[in-house]
Write an enzyme that holds these catalytic residues in place. Structure first.
Site, PDB file in Angstrom:
ATOM      1  N   ASP A 142       3.052   0.683  13.753  1.00 13.71           N
ATOM      2  CA  ASP A 142       3.082   1.521  12.550  1.00 13.71           C
ATOM      3  C   ASP A 142       3.062   2.790  12.824  1.00 13.71           C
ATOM      4  O   ASP A 142       2.140   3.619  13.279  1.00 13.71           O
ATOM      5  CB  ASP A 142       1.710   1.094  11.622  1.00 13.71           C
ATOM      6  CG  ASP A 142       1.516  -0.255  11.166  1.00 13.71           C
ATOM      7  OD1 ASP A 142       2.059  -1.139  11.748  1.00 13.71           O
ATOM      8  OD2 ASP A 142       0.794  -0.245   9.914  1.00 13.71           O
TER       9      ASP A 142
ATOM     10  N   LYS B 121       6.015   1.836   4.755  1.00 11.90           N
ATOM     11  CA  LYS B 121       4.582   1.567   4.574  1.00 11.90           C
ATOM     12  C   LYS B 121       4.295   3.082   3.704  1.00 11.90           C
ATOM     13  O   LYS B 121       4.769   3.997   4.063  1.00 11.90           O
ATOM     14  CB  LYS B 121       3.836   1.729   5.741  1.00 11.90           C
ATOM     15  CG  LYS B 121       2.424   1.814   5.557  1.00 11.90           C
ATOM     16  CD  LYS B 121       1.613   1.548   7.231  1.00 11.90           C
ATOM     17  CE  LYS B 121       0.291   1.724   7.065  1.00 11.90           C
ATOM     18  NZ  LYS B 121      -0.338   1.539   8.504  1.00 11.90           N
TER      19      LYS B 121
ATOM     20  N   LYS C 264       4.632  -2.368   2.797  1.00 11.99           N
ATOM     21  CA  LYS C 264       3.338  -2.350   3.013  1.00 11.99           C
ATOM     22  C   LYS C 264       2.610  -1.469   2.339  1.00 11.99           C
ATOM     23  O   LYS C 264       2.899  -0.112   2.415  1.00 11.99           O
ATOM     24  CB  LYS C 264       2.910  -1.969   4.504  1.00 11.99           C
ATOM     25  CG  LYS C 264       1.390  -2.388   4.971  1.00 11.99           C
ATOM     26  CD  LYS C 264       1.170  -2.244   6.453  1.00 11.99           C
ATOM     27  CE  LYS C 264      -0.317  -2.034   6.747  1.00 11.99           C
ATOM     28  NZ  LYS C 264      -0.528  -1.819   8.152  1.00 11.99           N
TER      29      LYS C 264
END
Length: 255
Positions: free
Chosen positions: A126, A189, A219
């Protein structure tokens, strides 16, 4: 299930929350399905090794898909995922963060962070992009940065790009999503959960879903503390959820 269809999900695994009934209504996932969508997260800078071991034990019991930890805890989390020995299939995937939480690391540092995390056992990364480049609408710089991190890890590693969407209008969210896709990311995300501007919002998730059109996963992460919130994000199109209150949230989701 008869009468059900499944919409395209993220590239790594089917998203239960993307199921629709015959009338086109989104079907809320049951507890086990929702658990597989969760990145069970502990990124507090003061988190101890014991807390990471407990996080992983909870992850195995709850049946979550992934744990998300800081780079210094990846090796421990990866070892915990293989409870039956080093050759056993892991109980869950391990994600780590890169350029966290501000995104201001040099690209070469982010790429090295990603390489080291994968060497320690992470299969998902991430990364926080340089948010200033989004504010400046420097989409080429964002794409280049993402590409460098993507190329630093093997193709099987899932790359998620954190955009800090609470800072952004929908137009910038859409453009940043396009840059993430062009850079080779598998997911976009919402947030780190550490920005004063806030975390995930339904507005941002809907803008991200519209921008990626099912080609990337989405996400939602940051400030999701109840089952009602979690299911609302799934209904908005999120295919992953970053949660720290996982146990309490799942307890309120029907079996």
């Amino acid at each position: 299930m008869q009468g059900m269809t499944t919409a395209p999900a993220g590239p790594d695994r089917p998203a239960p929350g993307a199921d629709f009934d015959a009338a086109g209504r989104r079907v809320a996932p049951r507890r086990a399905e929702l658990a597989r969508m969760i990145d069970h997260t502990l990124l507090r800078p003061e988190a101890t090794g014991e807390e990471i071991v407990n996080l992983c034990a909870d992850a195995a019991k709850l049946g979550v898909g992934t744990v998300c930890v800081a780079p210094t805890h990846v090796f421990l989390a990866a070892a915990s995922a293989r409870q039956d020995g080093k050759d056993a299939d892991p109980s869950f995937a391990v994600a780590s963060v890169v350029g966290f939480p501000h995104g201001t690391h040099l690209t070469v540092i982010k790429a090295e962070e990603a390489r080291r995390a994968v060497a320690d056992g992470a299969t998902e990364i991430d990364m926080v992009v340089d948010i200033a480049n989004i504010m400046d609408e420097n989409w080429r710089a964002i794409e280049t940065e993402i590409t460098e991190v993507r190329l630093s890890v093997p193709p099987h590693v899932i790359l998620k790009v954190i955009l800090e969407t609470a800072l952004l209008p929908d137009e910038s969210i859409a453009a940043a999503c396009r840059a993430a896709e062009d850079g080779g990311a598998e997911f976009v995300k919402t947030s780190t959960g550490f920005s004063p501007a806030g975390g995930a919002s339904l507005r941002a998730v809907r803008a991200m879903v519209a921008a990626v059109g099912g080609r990337l996963g989405v996400k939602a992460s940051g400030g999701i503390r109840t089952a009602e919130q979690a299911l609302a994000f799934v209904d908005a199109g999120a295919t992953r959820l970053g949660l720290s209150a996982t146990k309490d949230i799942l307890a309120d989701v029907p079996v």
